[in-house]
Design a protein around this motif. Structure first.
Motif, PDB file in Angstrom:
ATOM      1  N   ALA A  64       0.833  -1.206   0.000  1.00 29.65           N
ATOM      2  CA  ALA A  64       0.000   0.000   0.000  1.00 29.65           C
ATOM      3  C   ALA A  64       0.869   1.259   0.000  1.00 29.65           C
ATOM      4  O   ALA A  64       0.580   2.223  -0.711  1.00 29.65           O
ATOM      5  CB  ALA A  64      -0.951  -0.011   1.197  1.00 29.65           C
ATOM      6  N   HIS A  65       1.935   1.249   0.792  1.00 31.26           N
ATOM      7  CA  HIS A  65       2.852   2.394   0.803  1.00 31.26           C
ATOM      8  C   HIS A  65       3.519   2.567  -0.558  1.00 31.26           C
ATOM      9  O   HIS A  65       3.628   3.689  -1.062  1.00 31.26           O
ATOM     10  CB  HIS A  65       3.931   2.216   1.874  1.00 31.26           C
ATOM     11  CG  HIS A  65       3.517   2.680   3.223  1.00 31.26           C
ATOM     12  ND1 HIS A  65       3.301   3.992   3.538  1.00 31.26           N
ATOM     13  CD2 HIS A  65       3.272   1.983   4.358  1.00 31.26           C
ATOM     14  CE1 HIS A  65       2.943   4.099   4.791  1.00 31.26           C
ATOM     15  NE2 HIS A  65       2.909   2.886   5.322  1.00 31.26           N
ATOM     16  N   GLN A  66       3.962   1.482  -1.165  1.00 32.17           N
ATOM     17  CA  GLN A  66       4.631   1.551  -2.456  1.00 32.17           C
ATOM     18  C   GLN A  66       3.692   2.052  -3.553  1.00 32.17           C
ATOM     19  O   GLN A  66       4.138   2.678  -4.503  1.00 32.17           O
ATOM     20  CB  GLN A  66       5.205   0.185  -2.844  1.00 32.17           C
ATOM     21  CG  GLN A  66       6.351  -0.255  -1.972  1.00 32.17           C
ATOM     22  CD  GLN A  66       7.546   0.683  -2.094  1.00 32.17           C
ATOM     23  OE1 GLN A  66       7.929   1.091  -3.172  1.00 32.17           O
ATOM     24  NE2 GLN A  66       8.126   1.041  -0.957  1.00 32.17           N
ATOM     25  N   LEU A  67       2.406   1.775  -3.404  1.00 34.55           N
ATOM     26  CA  LEU A  67       1.425   2.227  -4.388  1.00 34.55           C
ATOM     27  C   LEU A  67       0.856   3.604  -4.050  1.00 34.55           C
ATOM     28  O   LEU A  67      -0.111   4.042  -4.658  1.00 34.55           O
ATOM     29  CB  LEU A  67       0.283   1.201  -4.500  1.00 34.55           C
ATOM     30  CG  LEU A  67       0.687  -0.165  -5.058  1.00 34.55           C
ATOM     31  CD1 LEU A  67      -0.496  -1.127  -5.019  1.00 34.55           C
ATOM     32  CD2 LEU A  67       1.217  -0.028  -6.475  1.00 34.55           C
ATOM     33  N   ALA A  68       1.459   4.265  -3.073  1.00 36.22           N
ATOM     34  CA  ALA A  68       1.078   5.624  -2.662  1.00 36.22           C
ATOM     35  C   ALA A  68      -0.373   5.710  -2.207  1.00 36.22           C
ATOM     36  O   ALA A  68      -1.104   6.629  -2.566  1.00 36.22           O
ATOM     37  CB  ALA A  68       1.360   6.626  -3.784  1.00 36.22           C
ATOM     38  N   LEU A 108      -9.306 -10.456   7.922  1.00 37.59           N
ATOM     39  CA  LEU A 108      -8.764 -10.821   6.614  1.00 37.59           C
ATOM     40  C   LEU A 108      -9.258  -9.856   5.538  1.00 37.59           C
ATOM     41  O   LEU A 108      -8.479  -9.402   4.692  1.00 37.59           O
ATOM     42  CB  LEU A 108      -9.138 -12.260   6.263  1.00 37.59           C
ATOM     43  CG  LEU A 108      -8.672 -12.750   4.890  1.00 37.59           C
ATOM     44  CD1 LEU A 108      -7.150 -12.815   4.830  1.00 37.59           C
ATOM     45  CD2 LEU A 108      -9.274 -14.111   4.575  1.00 37.59           C
ATOM     46  N   LEU A 109     -10.537  -9.536   5.559  1.00 44.36           N
ATOM     47  CA  LEU A 109     -11.086  -8.595   4.577  1.00 44.36           C
ATOM     48  C   LEU A 109     -10.446  -7.215   4.705  1.00 44.36           C
ATOM     49  O   LEU A 109     -10.158  -6.560   3.697  1.00 44.36           O
ATOM     50  CB  LEU A 109     -12.606  -8.494   4.730  1.00 44.36           C
ATOM     51  CG  LEU A 109     -13.393  -9.714   4.272  1.00 44.36           C
ATOM     52  CD1 LEU A 109     -14.880  -9.541   4.603  1.00 44.36           C
ATOM     53  CD2 LEU A 109     -13.199  -9.971   2.792  1.00 44.36           C
ATOM     54  N   VAL A 110     -10.226  -6.769   5.938  1.00 48.17           N
ATOM     55  CA  VAL A 110      -9.551  -5.485   6.146  1.00 48.17           C
ATOM     56  C   VAL A 110      -8.136  -5.547   5.572  1.00 48.17           C
ATOM     57  O   VAL A 110      -7.674  -4.614   4.917  1.00 48.17           O
ATOM     58  CB  VAL A 110      -9.536  -5.108   7.647  1.00 48.17           C
ATOM     59  CG1 VAL A 110      -8.611  -3.925   7.907  1.00 48.17           C
ATOM     60  CG2 VAL A 110     -10.943  -4.799   8.125  1.00 48.17           C
ATOM     61  N   ASN A 111      -7.460  -6.667   5.789  1.00 44.97           N
ATOM     62  CA  ASN A 111      -6.101  -6.819   5.261  1.00 44.97           C
ATOM     63  C   ASN A 111      -6.093  -6.809   3.732  1.00 44.97           C
ATOM     64  O   ASN A 111      -5.213  -6.212   3.114  1.00 44.97           O
ATOM     65  CB  ASN A 111      -5.477  -8.107   5.802  1.00 44.97           C
ATOM     66  CG  ASN A 111      -3.988  -7.995   5.965  1.00 44.97           C
ATOM     67  OD1 ASN A 111      -3.411  -6.928   5.869  1.00 44.97           O
ATOM     68  ND2 ASN A 111      -3.360  -9.119   6.205  1.00 44.97           N
ATOM     69  N   VAL A 112      -7.062  -7.452   3.125  1.00 46.36           N
ATOM     70  CA  VAL A 112      -7.191  -7.414   1.656  1.00 46.36           C
ATOM     71  C   VAL A 112      -7.449  -5.960   1.216  1.00 46.36           C
ATOM     72  O   VAL A 112      -6.888  -5.492   0.214  1.00 46.36           O
ATOM     73  CB  VAL A 112      -8.288  -8.368   1.173  1.00 46.36           C
ATOM     74  CG1 VAL A 112      -8.601  -8.149  -0.301  1.00 46.36           C
ATOM     75  CG2 VAL A 112      -7.883  -9.814   1.435  1.00 46.36           C
ATOM     76  N   GLY A 113      -8.275  -5.243   1.986  1.00 48.05           N
ATOM     77  CA  GLY A 113      -8.518  -3.835   1.686  1.00 48.05           C
ATOM     78  C   GLY A 113      -7.242  -3.014   1.738  1.00 48.05           C
ATOM     79  O   GLY A 113      -7.007  -2.146   0.886  1.00 48.05           O
ATOM     80  N   ILE A 114      -6.395  -3.285   2.729  1.00 48.18           N
ATOM     81  CA  ILE A 114      -5.099  -2.599   2.822  1.00 48.18           C
ATOM     82  C   ILE A 114      -4.262  -2.917   1.585  1.00 48.18           C
ATOM     83  O   ILE A 114      -3.653  -2.025   0.991  1.00 48.18           O
ATOM     84  CB  ILE A 114      -4.360  -3.013   4.109  1.00 48.18           C
ATOM     85  CG1 ILE A 114      -5.076  -2.462   5.339  1.00 48.18           C
ATOM     86  CG2 ILE A 114      -2.916  -2.533   4.086  1.00 48.18           C
ATOM     87  CD1 ILE A 114      -4.562  -3.019   6.658  1.00 48.18           C
ATOM     88  N   LEU A 115      -4.238  -4.186   1.210  1.00 48.15           N
ATOM     89  CA  LEU A 115      -3.443  -4.629   0.065  1.00 48.15           C
ATOM     90  C   LEU A 115      -3.810  -3.861  -1.197  1.00 48.15           C
ATOM     91  O   LEU A 115      -2.944  -3.450  -1.970  1.00 48.15           O
ATOM     92  CB  LEU A 115      -3.599  -6.127  -0.144  1.00 48.15           C
ATOM     93  CG  LEU A 115      -2.835  -6.754  -1.297  1.00 48.15           C
ATOM     94  CD1 LEU A 115      -1.332  -6.635  -1.056  1.00 48.15           C
ATOM     95  CD2 LEU A 115      -3.236  -8.205  -1.451  1.00 48.15           C
ATOM     96  N   GLY A 118      -3.936   1.090  -2.588  1.00 45.79           N
ATOM     97  CA  GLY A 118      -3.262   1.958  -3.551  1.00 45.79           C
ATOM     98  C   GLY A 118      -3.557   1.640  -4.998  1.00 45.79           C
ATOM     99  O   GLY A 118      -3.036   2.283  -5.899  1.00 45.79           O
ATOM    100  N   TRP A 119      -4.395   0.653  -5.240  1.00 45.88           N
ATOM    101  CA  TRP A 119      -4.735   0.249  -6.604  1.00 45.88           C
ATOM    102  C   TRP A 119      -5.433   1.386  -7.329  1.00 45.88           C
ATOM    103  O   TRP A 119      -6.332   2.002  -6.809  1.00 45.88           O
ATOM    104  CB  TRP A 119      -5.634  -0.982  -6.567  1.00 45.88           C
ATOM    105  CG  TRP A 119      -5.893  -1.571  -7.915  1.00 45.88           C
ATOM    106  CD1 TRP A 119      -6.902  -1.259  -8.750  1.00 45.88           C
ATOM    107  CD2 TRP A 119      -5.122  -2.576  -8.561  1.00 45.88           C
ATOM    108  NE1 TRP A 119      -6.819  -1.996  -9.892  1.00 45.88           N
ATOM    109  CE2 TRP A 119      -5.736  -2.823  -9.805  1.00 45.88           C
ATOM    110  CE3 TRP A 119      -3.972  -3.273  -8.226  1.00 45.88           C
ATOM    111  CZ2 TRP A 119      -5.230  -3.741 -10.690  1.00 45.88           C
ATOM    112  CZ3 TRP A 119      -3.494  -4.199  -9.122  1.00 45.88           C
ATOM    113  CH2 TRP A 119      -4.121  -4.419 -10.342  1.00 45.88           C
ATOM    114  N   ARG A 120      -5.027   1.641  -8.542  1.00 43.71           N
ATOM    115  CA  ARG A 120      -5.660   2.739  -9.308  1.00 43.71           C
ATOM    116  C   ARG A 120      -6.160   2.203 -10.613  1.00 43.71           C
ATOM    117  O   ARG A 120      -5.663   1.446 -11.295  1.00 43.71           O
ATOM    118  CB  ARG A 120      -4.646   3.833  -9.575  1.00 43.71           C
ATOM    119  CG  ARG A 120      -4.157   4.422  -8.297  1.00 43.71           C
ATOM    120  CD  ARG A 120      -3.202   5.572  -8.570  1.00 43.71           C
ATOM    121  NE  ARG A 120      -2.281   5.798  -7.487  1.00 43.71           N
ATOM    122  CZ  ARG A 120      -2.607   6.359  -6.336  1.00 43.71           C
ATOM    123  NH1 ARG A 120      -3.824   6.722  -6.087  1.00 43.71           N
ATOM    124  NH2 ARG A 120      -1.687   6.557  -5.407  1.00 43.71           N
TER     125      ARG A 120
END
Length: 120
Positions: A64-68, A108-115, A118-120
């Motif tokens: 998430a950090h890498q994807l800003a 798990l769903l929250v973690n997937v949300g974090i993952l 940064g998706w655009r």
């Protein structure tokens, strides 16, 4: 730090007692832990599960950090994940498997949300 808190909970009844009276055996801790029952055994299992959940969480946050990703949203989701994991541990130690599994799924769903934050 959650896995270490679980380990402390699992071992807490054995602290301060001699080994011959069932106290914690630092000479052979894995064998001692394998003989635990009830809430202590569940706390030890929660420790293992907490270590298992950690790599995905760390990876998701780094990606998430890498994807800003937006930092404020990332912070909120990370805090929510940790809060759900604390509740998960409490449900595990309390012996409430259905609630525990529901909390696990939410985390798990929250973690997937974090993952994918940064998706655009």
């Amino acid at each position: 730090m959650l896995p270490y808190a679980c380990a402390w909970i699992a071992k807490s009844k054995g602290f301060g007692k001699p080994r011959r009276e069932g106290g914690f055996d630092n000479h052979d801790p894995r064998a001692w832990l394998s003989r635990l029952t009830d809430w202590q055994a569940r706390a030890n299992a929660a420790q293992a599960n907490s270590f298992e959940a950690l790599p995905f969480f760390i990876g998701a946050v780094i990606i998430a950090h890498q994807l800003a990703a937006q930092q404020a949203v990332l912070d909120i989701l990370a805090l929510l994940f940790v809060t759900l994991r604390v509740i998960y541990i409490a449900m595990y130690v309390a012996g409430l498997p259905t609630v525990r599994s529901a909390i696990w799924a939410l985390a798990l769903l929250v973690n997937v949300g974090i993952l994918f934050l940064g998706w655009r």
